[in-house]
Design a protein around this motif. Sequence first.
Motif, mmCIF file in Angstrom:
data_model
loop_
_atom_site.group_PDB
_atom_site.id
_atom_site.type_symbol
_atom_site.label_atom_id
_atom_site.label_comp_id
_atom_site.label_asym_id
_atom_site.label_seq_id
_atom_site.Cartn_x
_atom_site.Cartn_y
_atom_site.Cartn_z
ATOM 1 N N THR A 35 42.500 35.681 27.553
ATOM 2 C CA THR A 35 41.676 34.890 28.462
ATOM 3 C C THR A 35 41.374 35.639 29.759
ATOM 4 N N ASP A 36 41.982 36.786 29.952
ATOM 5 C CA ASP A 36 41.739 37.623 31.118
ATOM 6 C C ASP A 36 40.886 38.809 30.679
ATOM 7 N N GLY A 38 40.035 41.704 31.900
ATOM 8 C CA GLY A 38 40.618 43.026 32.057
ATOM 9 C C GLY A 38 41.706 43.309 31.042
ATOM 10 N N LYS A 39 42.573 42.321 30.814
ATOM 11 C CA LYS A 39 43.650 42.507 29.838
ATOM 12 C C LYS A 39 43.094 42.609 28.420
ATOM 13 N N LEU A 40 42.084 41.799 28.093
ATOM 14 C CA LEU A 40 41.492 41.875 26.762
ATOM 15 C C LEU A 40 40.866 43.244 26.535
ATOM 16 N N ALA A 41 40.177 43.763 27.536
ATOM 17 C CA ALA A 41 39.579 45.091 27.405
ATOM 18 C C ALA A 41 40.654 46.148 27.194
ATOM 19 N N ARG A 42 41.722 46.063 27.956
ATOM 20 C CA ARG A 42 42.784 47.074 27.825
ATOM 21 C C ARG A 42 43.454 46.991 26.463
ATOM 22 N N HIS A 43 43.698 45.779 25.972
ATOM 23 C CA HIS A 43 44.279 45.645 24.634
ATOM 24 C C HIS A 43 43.341 46.220 23.576
ATOM 25 N N MET A 59 37.595 40.913 20.080
ATOM 26 C CA MET A 59 38.394 39.729 19.783
ATOM 27 C C MET A 59 38.553 38.786 20.973
ATOM 28 N N PRO A 60 37.472 38.140 21.420
ATOM 29 C CA PRO A 60 37.624 37.112 22.454
ATOM 30 C C PRO A 60 38.388 35.916 21.893
ATOM 31 N N PRO A 61 38.914 35.058 22.750
ATOM 32 C CA PRO A 61 39.565 33.846 22.238
ATOM 33 C C PRO A 61 38.568 33.011 21.455
ATOM 34 N N GLN A 111 32.558 35.758 30.562
ATOM 35 C CA GLN A 111 33.774 36.575 30.611
ATOM 36 C C GLN A 111 33.900 37.482 29.395
ATOM 37 N N GLN A 112 33.411 37.021 28.237
ATOM 38 C CA GLN A 112 33.587 37.814 27.013
ATOM 39 C C GLN A 112 32.762 39.092 27.051
ATOM 40 N N ASN A 113 31.590 39.042 27.637
ATOM 41 C CA ASN A 113 30.784 40.259 27.733
ATOM 42 C C ASN A 113 31.208 41.135 28.907
ATOM 43 N N ILE A 114 31.817 40.535 29.921
ATOM 44 C CA ILE A 114 32.447 41.347 30.969
ATOM 45 C C ILE A 114 33.576 42.172 30.348
ATOM 46 N N ALA A 115 34.399 41.513 29.534
ATOM 47 C CA ALA A 115 35.501 42.210 28.867
ATOM 48 C C ALA A 115 34.966 43.280 27.920
#
Length: 334
Positions: A35-36, A38-43, A59-61, A111-115
């Motif tokens: 849900t964050d 930055g963290k999703l991008a890093r993962h 893989m967004p939520p 947020q998903q496209n930011i990630a």
Amino acid sequence: MKNIDHWKRMDAILRGDAMEQIPVSLWRHFPVEDTDPGKLARHTIAWQEKWQFDFVKFMPPGTFSVEDWGAATAYTGATNGARVVTNAAVKRTEDWKEIRHLNARAGSWGQQNIALAQAARGLNGSVPILQTVFSPLTTARKLATEGIFADIRCNPDAIEAALRVITDVTIDFCLDAIRAGAHGIFLATQLASHRLLTVTEYERFGAKYDIEILEALRGRCQFNMLHAHGDDIMFDLLSSYPVQLFNWHDRLTDPDLRRARQKFSQVLVGGLNEHNTLVRGTPQEIAGEVMDAIEQTDGRRLIIGPGCVLPVATADSAIQAVVEAARDHNTVAL
């Protein structure tokens, strides 16, 4: 193991070339942290750098498309890492009127496209990235949960008005994803099942809008992938979609890869039972599924993948067994 560029490998499989190394892609959720942005991008970057898959399924939520319309969601410990709707946004038929146009660059959608943009910058064009997109009817079901089926049959005009709005927002989201660095979309439908709807119902409330999304992307991306979730899928209908990749639970429901090849001439993605073999099987059993998938398709227009998202507990040794069997399938001893 030969080092082949991911793009070259994907281009070759799309052409139907015989491959010494079969492409592979596996995907998983990163619950809570997804849900964050930055963290999703890093993962995502770490997952790809570790395994070197041939495309990245972002893989967004799985509930991102309903939260801005008022659905409450939570991660409640599902083994696959997926969030669930804990409070539906549409409880009565009249609530469909509240599904109004949203800015796809704001809120949970944005947020998903930011990630994705952050992940795309980190991966620097080294591998194709597909943004996950839920079919409008799938989003509608998550907004209303099981109440949608009564409205489809009793209040179809209300459903169609909401689907029009959802489709427009979804198209905006897809176009933003391409601008953010995606090379295509992973379009997931969870209702194209004979257990849930008739073909006529899905053509009216599902396929019509699915195809509109795909047509809006024509000429704007490298390739798109369709995922049909669930049992007894409407394969005959879905195989006519204008996509280059098709994924479903081929180890759990019909058709298998061999029969699917007779109806869908482009790239099949599958061959793995993520619920059983990848969690409980030995490396030899996992390699056996890979080799069987290759045998069913003669190794052409095949990408080894799961029927759906991996359980979060999938061991590294299981993933390694998949990658080694696909990349060195001519030398694997079973």
